[in-house]
Design a protein around this motif. Sequence first.
Motif, short mmCIF file in Angstrom:
data_model
loop_
_atom_site.label_atom_id
_atom_site.label_comp_id
_atom_site.label_asym_id
_atom_site.label_seq_id
_atom_site.Cartn_x
_atom_site.Cartn_y
_atom_site.Cartn_z
N ASP A 34 -38.93 -30.74 30.68
CA ASP A 34 -40.04 -31.53 31.24
C ASP A 34 -40.89 -32.17 30.16
OD1 ASP A 34 -39.23 -30.88 33.78
OD2 ASP A 34 -40.66 -29.24 34.02
N GLU A 35 -40.82 -31.64 28.95
CA GLU A 35 -41.65 -32.14 27.86
C GLU A 35 -40.89 -33.12 26.95
OE1 GLU A 35 -44.53 -28.31 26.98
OE2 GLU A 35 -42.38 -28.11 26.54
N LEU A 36 -39.65 -33.44 27.31
CA LEU A 36 -38.81 -34.25 26.42
C LEU A 36 -39.25 -35.71 26.33
CD1 LEU A 36 -36.32 -34.79 24.67
CD2 LEU A 36 -34.95 -34.93 26.77
N GLU B 177 -31.30 -54.64 25.78
CA GLU B 177 -32.03 -55.85 25.36
C GLU B 177 -32.60 -55.74 23.95
OE1 GLU B 177 -34.94 -56.22 28.44
OE2 GLU B 177 -33.55 -57.20 29.85
N GLY B 178 -32.34 -54.63 23.27
CA GLY B 178 -32.80 -54.46 21.90
C GLY B 178 -34.25 -54.04 21.76
N LYS B 179 -34.85 -53.61 22.85
CA LYS B 179 -36.24 -53.15 22.80
C LYS B 179 -36.34 -51.68 22.40
CE LYS B 179 -37.56 -56.46 26.38
NZ LYS B 179 -38.02 -56.63 27.79
N ILE B 180 -35.27 -50.95 22.62
CA ILE B 180 -35.12 -49.57 22.19
C ILE B 180 -33.83 -49.47 21.40
CG2 ILE B 180 -34.74 -47.18 22.96
CD1 ILE B 180 -36.35 -47.83 25.47
N ALA B 181 -33.85 -48.81 20.27
CA ALA B 181 -32.63 -48.66 19.48
C ALA B 181 -31.62 -47.80 20.23
CB ALA B 181 -32.95 -48.05 18.13
N PRO B 182 -30.38 -48.26 20.37
CA PRO B 182 -29.36 -47.47 21.08
C PRO B 182 -29.20 -46.06 20.52
CG PRO B 182 -28.58 -49.70 20.73
CD PRO B 182 -29.86 -49.58 19.97
N THR B 183 -29.32 -45.89 19.20
CA THR B 183 -29.17 -44.55 18.62
C THR B 183 -30.29 -43.62 19.10
OG1 THR B 183 -30.40 -45.20 16.64
CG2 THR B 183 -28.00 -45.38 16.55
N ARG B 184 -31.47 -44.16 19.30
CA ARG B 184 -32.58 -43.34 19.79
C ARG B 184 -32.32 -42.89 21.22
NH1 ARG B 184 -36.54 -40.80 17.62
NH2 ARG B 184 -38.16 -41.64 18.98
N LEU B 185 -31.79 -43.80 22.05
CA LEU B 185 -31.47 -43.43 23.42
C LEU B 185 -30.37 -42.39 23.45
CD1 LEU B 185 -31.79 -43.70 26.43
CD2 LEU B 185 -30.33 -45.76 26.38
N GLU B 186 -29.38 -42.52 22.57
CA GLU B 186 -28.30 -41.53 22.52
C GLU B 186 -28.83 -40.16 22.09
OE1 GLU B 186 -25.15 -41.56 23.60
OE2 GLU B 186 -25.87 -43.44 24.48
N SER B 187 -29.76 -40.15 21.16
CA SER B 187 -30.36 -38.87 20.74
C SER B 187 -31.12 -38.24 21.89
CB SER B 187 -31.28 -39.08 19.54
OG SER B 187 -30.56 -39.43 18.39
N TYR B 188 -31.89 -39.05 22.61
CA TYR B 188 -32.61 -38.55 23.78
C TYR B 188 -31.64 -37.93 24.78
CZ TYR B 188 -34.42 -38.71 28.51
OH TYR B 188 -34.72 -38.38 29.81
N ARG B 189 -30.54 -38.64 25.05
CA ARG B 189 -29.57 -38.16 26.03
C ARG B 189 -28.91 -36.87 25.58
NH1 ARG B 189 -26.90 -44.06 27.69
NH2 ARG B 189 -28.43 -44.55 29.32
N SER B 190 -28.63 -36.77 24.29
CA SER B 190 -28.00 -35.56 23.76
C SER B 190 -28.92 -34.35 23.90
CB SER B 190 -27.64 -35.77 22.28
OG SER B 190 -27.09 -34.59 21.73
#
Length: 311
Positions: free
Chosen positions: A248-250, A287-300
Amino acid sequence: MITEKRGKVTKGLGGLYEIRIAEDGAISRLSCRAKGNLKRDEEKLLIGDDVVVTIDDETPDGVVISSILERRNALIRPPLANLDYLFIVFAAAKPQPVIETVDKLIAIAVHNGITPVIVITKSDLQGDAAEEYAAIYKLAGFSTFITSSEVGEGIASLASYIKNEVNSGKTAAFAGASGVGKSTLMNALFPSLALATSEISRKIERGRHTTRHVEIFDIENTADTGLLADTPGFSLIDFARFDFFSLDELIPTFPELVSYVGKCRYADCAHVGEGEDECAVAKAAAEGKIAPTRLESYRSIYRVLKDKTSY
């Protein structure tokens, strides 16, 4: 005669702790042990703890850490308390950075109210890669520096930032994987520290653990100086084993994602497997507003924490 003094734990080896005491505009240090209850796991002293030292002049070895003052924050890795800034250091090359580990450190810092600062070293080896990594973290809104201790790139700029931000008793730590040049960088920034350094293993491109324990140094020889911690290198931050924070805090630990939450097609969107037509976070990444690597780290991290909650 019994007196009490307040100080900060700056080093601990073999049960003996060094305490930094700032008093009447002067800095002094003393070495002592802690009361028994401060050695147990649930109350164990951390480097960076603000403590009360009790001094009994009439008792042999009558200097002891008697209590720990309230912590503003405490980290598992690196094991430190009361940090204001965390300088997260990784190399542009040799060793190749593990971006997910960098993002985990950032998330832990943000969760604990610590300002993360990104420092990319060894730009002389891979300048283009350093710029690409820097773009990721600048896009996310973090202060980011590209440096090379070898040729001096970025050293003056980073030193100026530290001087302006880490002062008046604030505490910062340098943390990163083994071999990224952390101690070399700190020596370049502050030559008086004279920290030990070592070469990279050519076989596995990892550094030897030059720094073997956490230690806090004064940046300048003044009473109102900032404090700087060097920490041992590491290769893993295990969210499955350690409880850094809950599922919940992620989201708040990835600040650039927060503004898109609530804009997805479905209210319960987890931003993990949904496509950009349904998920505002995925669309922002496309759309390049968030770095794809950051989203992948979040998902991991999400998947690991989700698995923990299902046990």
